[in-house]
Design a protein around this motif. Sequence first.
Motif, PDB file in Angstrom:
ATOM      1  N   TYR A  32      43.593  40.292  44.616  1.00 37.35           N
ATOM      2  CA  TYR A  32      42.499  41.041  44.797  1.00 37.35           C
ATOM      3  C   TYR A  32      42.758  42.547  44.145  1.00 37.35           C
ATOM      4  O   TYR A  32      43.418  43.121  44.722  1.00 37.35           O
ATOM      5  N   PRO A  33      41.916  42.984  43.203  1.00 35.52           N
ATOM      6  CA  PRO A  33      42.050  44.449  42.790  1.00 35.52           C
ATOM      7  C   PRO A  33      41.936  45.443  43.947  1.00 35.52           C
ATOM      8  O   PRO A  33      41.192  45.200  44.825  1.00 35.52           O
ATOM      9  N   SER A  63      40.768  44.715  38.023  1.00 42.90           N
ATOM     10  CA  SER A  63      40.558  43.544  37.619  1.00 42.90           C
ATOM     11  C   SER A  63      41.042  43.099  36.291  1.00 42.90           C
ATOM     12  O   SER A  63      41.088  41.743  35.978  1.00 42.90           O
TER      13      SER A  63
END
Length: 166
Positions: A32-33, A63
């Motif tokens: 997850y960014p 992302s």
Amino acid sequence: MSIKMMKKAMIGAAGAVALMGAVNAHAIDVQYPGTYTFEGQTTLSASFVTATCNLSLTGDVDSSGNVSVTTGSVSGASAVCGNIELQGFPWTGTADPSNYTLPLNGVEVEIYGGLVTCSGNITAGFSNGTPTDADPSFFALNNASFGICSVTGDLEVQGTDINIYP
């Protein structure tokens, strides 16, 4: 082949190239960014100095796999550890999931107030976790050289895990 058929073939080829470019532009999946800290024991070798210290690096991952290391620290029992300064932030790079590496640009380290200075780019290996992706992700620094220095050791994600896939 007629001119009309050649035009159609050229337009079709151009469309295929554009489509392939669009597919390749989105060929990375970051879960997850966000902001992450990686820590671990590393060994720094430079000129006449060798020290095993704890290294902590914090930065942002977006992302698209772009990484910006914004801060870091060095600690440990060795007197040398307290005399190592990380500089030149941000260190930047883009994860390459095709070979699970992260090139970092702009790495700067000063030892003993600048008596020894190292700067350059390094490439770290990246693992989503061993033996499975559910295990903590880590960066593997395997004699990563920058200037007259090199660093070896693994930095494991702290807290929330991040995984990067092709």
